[in-house]
Design a protein around this motif. Structure first.
Motif, mmCIF file in Angstrom:
data_model
loop_
_atom_site.group_PDB
_atom_site.id
_atom_site.type_symbol
_atom_site.label_atom_id
_atom_site.label_comp_id
_atom_site.label_asym_id
_atom_site.label_seq_id
_atom_site.Cartn_x
_atom_site.Cartn_y
_atom_site.Cartn_z
ATOM 1 N N GLN A 311 6.490 9.746 13.915
ATOM 2 C CA GLN A 311 7.864 9.369 14.268
ATOM 3 C C GLN A 311 7.835 8.276 15.333
ATOM 4 O O GLN A 311 7.006 8.308 16.253
ATOM 5 C CB GLN A 311 8.633 10.580 14.800
ATOM 6 N N VAL A 313 9.083 6.843 18.518
ATOM 7 C CA VAL A 313 9.785 7.335 19.698
ATOM 8 C C VAL A 313 10.028 6.229 20.723
ATOM 9 O O VAL A 313 10.852 6.405 21.630
ATOM 10 C CB VAL A 313 8.998 8.487 20.364
ATOM 11 N N SER A 315 11.506 3.447 20.338
ATOM 12 C CA SER A 315 12.885 2.946 20.228
ATOM 13 C C SER A 315 13.908 3.919 20.799
ATOM 14 O O SER A 315 15.047 3.521 21.096
ATOM 15 C CB SER A 315 13.216 2.648 18.760
ATOM 16 N N LYS A 316 13.506 5.182 20.971
ATOM 17 C CA LYS A 316 14.441 6.183 21.481
ATOM 18 C C LYS A 316 14.376 6.336 23.004
ATOM 19 O O LYS A 316 15.211 7.058 23.574
ATOM 20 C CB LYS A 316 14.152 7.535 20.831
ATOM 21 N N VAL A 317 13.410 5.702 23.647
ATOM 22 C CA VAL A 317 13.309 5.792 25.105
ATOM 23 C C VAL A 317 14.474 5.021 25.734
ATOM 24 O O VAL A 317 14.829 3.916 25.290
ATOM 25 C CB VAL A 317 11.954 5.236 25.588
ATOM 26 N N ALA A 318 15.064 5.597 26.751
ATOM 27 C CA ALA A 318 16.226 4.972 27.402
ATOM 28 C C ALA A 318 15.858 3.606 27.972
ATOM 29 O O ALA A 318 14.760 3.410 28.512
ATOM 30 C CB ALA A 318 16.757 5.879 28.505
ATOM 31 N N ALA A 339 14.423 13.508 30.094
ATOM 32 C CA ALA A 339 14.866 12.801 28.890
ATOM 33 C C ALA A 339 13.667 12.214 28.139
ATOM 34 O O ALA A 339 13.616 12.251 26.897
ATOM 35 C CB ALA A 339 15.841 11.688 29.274
ATOM 36 N N LEU A 340 12.702 11.717 28.866
ATOM 37 C CA LEU A 340 11.504 11.184 28.217
ATOM 38 C C LEU A 340 10.717 12.307 27.526
ATOM 39 O O LEU A 340 10.211 12.121 26.414
ATOM 40 C CB LEU A 340 10.621 10.491 29.250
ATOM 41 N N ALA A 342 11.947 15.057 26.214
ATOM 42 C CA ALA A 342 12.659 15.416 24.982
ATOM 43 C C ALA A 342 12.399 14.399 23.873
ATOM 44 O O ALA A 342 12.340 14.752 22.687
ATOM 45 C CB ALA A 342 14.145 15.538 25.252
ATOM 46 N N THR A 343 12.226 13.142 24.247
ATOM 47 C CA THR A 343 11.959 12.110 23.241
ATOM 48 C C THR A 343 10.528 12.202 22.709
ATOM 49 O O THR A 343 10.286 12.033 21.508
ATOM 50 C CB THR A 343 12.191 10.720 23.859
ATOM 51 N N LEU A 344 9.578 12.483 23.589
ATOM 52 C CA LEU A 344 8.163 12.508 23.188
ATOM 53 C C LEU A 344 7.733 13.824 22.557
ATOM 54 O O LEU A 344 6.662 13.883 21.944
ATOM 55 C CB LEU A 344 7.276 12.237 24.410
ATOM 56 N N CYS A 379 5.094 15.355 30.435
ATOM 57 C CA CYS A 379 5.279 14.163 29.589
ATOM 58 C C CYS A 379 3.924 13.611 29.136
ATOM 59 O O CYS A 379 3.754 13.219 27.980
ATOM 60 C CB CYS A 379 6.067 13.096 30.343
#
Length: 930
Positions: A311, A313, A315-318, A339-340, A342-344, A379
């Protein structure tokens, strides 16, 4: 009245005379025997497509029996069905259920005995009908045969094509077909396991079948999920778990609890390729059992990373992640890291450029707030878990900051840091993290040492590659330093590190590293060695692989003596003795024996029509893989007769099958890939059963001889290595012997020298002893003389002091004419004593004695300068003059002269010193002798 004419005609007909008609007998119906004979005479392929189902059923049964008696997969019986694979499509989808049952059973026999070629040519046309009409059949035998056919298709080749053909059936409109397909998939994974059959395509479709309206479909889906859990455990859940309803999840958890205590499953059926590998593997006693256990263990350990799709990820990092991470408020930094995380936190991350994120996380290891440190470590853990091997390029960025932060004593922080380090190790290897780990084992903070030590122990237990000798040395040195720490935890950790390394490398390899340790520490290390559980084992380097069979044809041709075939039955003619080509006599052949099956006429391509046995054509056999034809293994290439342009002379001695006929001239060596193939080529369709058996025997003999040659080659290599090793040992022994001989000779030389020194010392000791006795006697005489001089003090005192000088005769002529009471005896005794001493001792004794006080200069000859001169006018020595002056200053009582007494004391001291030296020499001599 219209009915009157009709009535009149009827009456006329009735009045006519009756005529008798001949009665024809009914034609006899054809008997069932005639019908069976007619149908059995049809080719088998035509009977497969006959319109009468009984004929088809009989054809299926006959085909199954025929396949079972074939000698190998290249038998001509399989050729018609390989050329027309559509015959099996009609057999497995037969409209008659009884015929269909026999048709699927015949397909199983065809696959079982026909080999891989039969699988690859027919699976495209048979899998669909089997799924639709076989697996969903109401007959138990048909369903069992259909499942067996699917398992055979997987066994003969690879599972992927069969799984791809089964998955479309999960979208069928009929629920019974979907349920039957799910049951077949469950049986497939139960037999072959998830390591052999890839579970990912099926796991993706599980949520769809769990949502089916039919309860039977859902039940079969549950069984399949339970089977997956047996193999994959928790690794299967990320693929479909979130798509299930809560009630379904609860039911599945209840099913999973029932099988959690079961042992790890094992593969029950193996592919043909796996079976061949197992046949080539060493026996269990030679290490094969350990390798098999390792292979089975690897088959069970399947994690979510292997099953998941990557996947993206990044592009999904803030976009403001780095700004939030640089905030002065720790809560904002923590929220950015959450937040990082949850994305990773996905099973598998698509590879990309994570360098900037990794540097930011490494910087967070120095944060003052431990909550931020903990979240950053988490993380790093999920990032390393998501990209695995690609994380190796970021390892150096995060490893040192994480280890430096191990000084935190709070358990939650240390656990998060340890989990991050563990994932970094899993993503890389022991060799990559070892340098930093050894460096931090020297840290001044005990808490950092302890955390690094525990991380090293976990790495050693989980690594699958044994460390190198250099790495073992560095680990052992660092661990031995921990043994001398003041903290008990570090001392125990050092012993555990050494015990774990010993478990990997073995006790013998770790022996040199444990030298110098006391028994208490060795006992502690041995305890950890006994209880340690590791995944890696140090194995010696494999011996060089033997020369492959493909290289055998390139070597010089060797004469191979083929094994004589076993005697045939009484129906076959005895094998004639080999004769020259010009003296061949006609012999009865297998074809000419009455009652033999081989005597039936059969079309053959060996000779032209009508040629008979007069001019048989030479038979050539195709090489492996379609290579050029090769000569018979029974005739070496060097003995193969050259091919002639004209027709070959008749060779009638064919009683031994192929051994009695000339096959062909030796062809060039086949390609290495073809020669290495172990699959026998399909024989010529014109060969008889006897000739096929003979050919198969020749092939077996050839393979056996090739194996024997390989074994002998390996044995020769082993013996050569042993000979070389013995030569090295012999040279080492010769060198040791030469060194010992030289050492013995050196010791003997030292012993001879010591003995000579001892003898010289003993002679010197005896000489000094005699000298001492003479000095004692001279002293006694002087004492007597002094006693006499004391008796007459007036005249004797002056006479004595001058008389000693005159009577000794050492320093020259007397100074006056006065005489003592004993002038001649005193001069004679004392002078002779000193002269004998000088002659016997020489310069050496003079040096040791420091020259006597009564002489001024003693030369190499041992004589005084006064004695060498005229003996007149020689002055008295200074010491003696002073002695005379002292003597003249004495009172009138006439004190005795003490000069002889002092000389005797000095001689005694010198003698004692020489004795001590002699004892030392004797002691050294005793040491050399020992």
């Amino acid at each position: 009245m219209s009915w009157i004419p009709g009535l009149t005609r009827c009456v006329a007909v009735l009045r006519r005379p009756r005529r008798t008609l001949p009665i024809k007998a009914p034609a006899p119906a054809p008997s069932m025997a005639d019908q069976e004979e007619d149908y059995s005479s049809l080719p088998l392929t035509e009977r497969f497509t006959h319109k009468i189902w009984k004929v088809r059923k009989g054809a299926y049964e006959d085909a199954a029996k025929q396949f079972e008696v074939t000698p190998d997969e290249h038998d001509p019986a399989f050729r018609p069905f390989l050329n027309e694979p559509s015959l099996w499509k009609g057999a497995v989808a037969d409209s008659n259920v009884a015929a269909q049952q026999e048709g699927i059973a015949a397909l199983c026999a065809f696959l079982k005995f026909g080999g891989r070629e039969g699988c690859t040519r027919t699976r495209g046309s048979t899998i669909g009908p089997i799924v639709e009409k076989g697996l969903a059949s109401t007959r138990a035998a048909t369903k069992a045969s259909s499942l067996e056919a699917i398992l055979l298709y997987i066994e003969l080749d690879t599972p992927a094509p069969i799984i791809d053909d089964l998955l479309p059936a999960l979208s069928n409109k009929q629920p019974k077909i979907i349920a039957a397909t799910l049951a077949a998939l469950t049986a497939t994974y139960h037999s072959y396991g998830c390591k052999t059959v890839d579970p990912k395509p099926v796991l993706k479709l599980l949520p769809k079948v769990f949502g089916h309206a039919d309860k039977n479909v859902r039940a079969e889906a549950t069984n399949l999920a339970v089977e997956f859990y047996r193999w994959l455990r928790e690794a299967m859940k990320p693929m479909f778990w979130n798509d299930l309803k809560p009630t379904q999840q609860t039911e599945m958890e209840a099913q999973f609890e029932k099988i959690k205590s079961e042992p790890a499953p094992k593969q029950e059926r193996y592919l043909r390729s796996q079976q061949a590998a197992m046949a080539r593997a060493p026996p269990p006693g030679a290490g094969g059992a350990e390798e098999e256990e390792e292979a089975e263990g690897d088959g069970v350990e399947i994690d979510a990373f292997d099953l998941a799709e990557p996947q993206d990820v990044l592009s999904k990092v803030a976009s403001d992640f780095h700004e939030q991470l640089a905030s002065a408020k720790w809560k904002e930094r923590k929220e950015a890291l959450e937040a990082l995380y949850a994305t990773l936190n996905v099973p598998r991350i698509k590879d990309g450029d994570f360098a900037e994120i990794t540097r930011a996380l490494a910087k967070c290891m120095k944060d003052a707030n431990i909550a931020v440190v903990t979240q950053a470590a988490q993380c790093i853990e999920v990032l390393a878990k998501g990209i695995r091997k690609s994380f190796g390029k970021y390892r150096s960025i995060v490893t040192s900051p994480i280890m430096e932060r191990l000084k935190e004593k709070k358990a939650s922080v240390s656990d998060a840091l340890g989990a991050a380090l563990d994932q970094v190790f899993i993503a890389t290897s022991l060799s990559e993290v070892l340098e930093d780990t050894i460096e931090f084992l020297k840290h001044k903070n005990p808490q950092v040492k302890e955390g690094t030590m525990k991380f090293l122990i976990r790495c050693l237990k989980n690594t699958r590659n044994a460390p190198s000798k250099t790495e073992v040395t560095s680990i052992a040195e660092a661990a031995k330093k921990l043994l001398s720490e003041s903290v008990e935890v570090l001392r125990s950790g050092g012993a555990e590190v050494l015990g774990t390394v010993m478990k990997i490398m073995g006790e013998r390899a770790m022996g040199p590293h444990l030298e110098g340790l006391d028994d208490i520490r060795k006992t502690k290390i041995k305890e950890y060695f006994d209880t340690a559980e590791v995944k890696a084992k140090d194995k010696p380097k494999a011996a060089p692989a033997p020369t492959p069979r493909a290289a055998a044809p390139a070597a010089a041709p060797k004469k191979v003596v083929a094994k004589k075939p076993a005697p045939k039955k009484a129906t076959t003619a005895p094998s004639p003795q080999p004769q020259e080509q010009g003296s061949l006599a006609p012999q009865p052949t297998a074809r000419s024996i009455p009652g033999s099956k081989l005597g039936l006429p059969k079309p053959s391509s060996l000779a032209a029509p009508g040629a008979g046995l007069k001019a048989p054509m030479k038979r050539t056999l195709p090489g492996p893989g379609g290579a050029p034809p090769t000569a018979s293994p029974r005739r070496p290439p060097s003995q193969t007769p050259p091919e002639e342009d004209g027709p070959a002379p008749p060779r009638l001695a064919l009683g031994r099958g192929l051994a009695g006929r000339s096959l062909a001239k030796a062809a060039p060596a086949p390609a290495p890939a073809a020669a290495a193939s172990s699959i026998s080529p399909p024989p010529n369709s014109g060969l008889t059963a006897l000739e096929r058996a003979e050919l198969e025997e020749l092939r077996l003999d050839k393979e056996r001889l090739i194996r024997q040659a390989d074994d002998l080659r390996q044995e020769r290599s082993r013996l050569n290595s042993e000979v070389q090793e013995l030569k090295n040992q012999n040279a080492q022994l010769i060198e040791d012997h030469t060194r010992d001989v030289l050492s013995i000779k050196a010791k003997e030389t030292q012993l001879v020298r010591a003995r000579s020194d001892c003898e010289a010392a003993e002679a010197m000791c005896g000489q000094l002893r005699r000298e001492m006795e003479r000095l004692k006697r001279a002293l006694t005489r002087e004492e007597r003389a002094n006693t006499t001089s004391l008796a007459s003090p007036g005249r004797e005192s002056a006479t004595d002091s001058a008389g000693i000088y005159r009577d000794t005769g050492i320093y020259g002529a007397p100074q006056d004419n006065a005489r003592t009471a004993y002038p001649s005896r005193t001069r004679l005794s004392f002078n002779s004593a000193l002269s004998e001493e000088k002659e016997n001792s020489g310069d050496a004794l003079a040096a040791q004695y420091g020259r006597t006080k009564t002489s001024q200069d003693i030369g190499r000859t041992g004589r005084t300068s006064a004695a060498s001169g005229s003996g007149r006018g020689s002055p008295a020595p200074p010491n003696y003059s002073s002695a005379m002056e002292n003597s003249s200053k004495q009172d009138g009582n006439g004190a005795a002269n003490v000069q002889p007494v002092e000389s005797w004391k000095r001689a005694a001291e010198v003698t004692n010193a020489l004795k001590a030296k002699i004892e030392q020499m004797k002691a050294r001599q005793g040491i050399n002798r020992n």
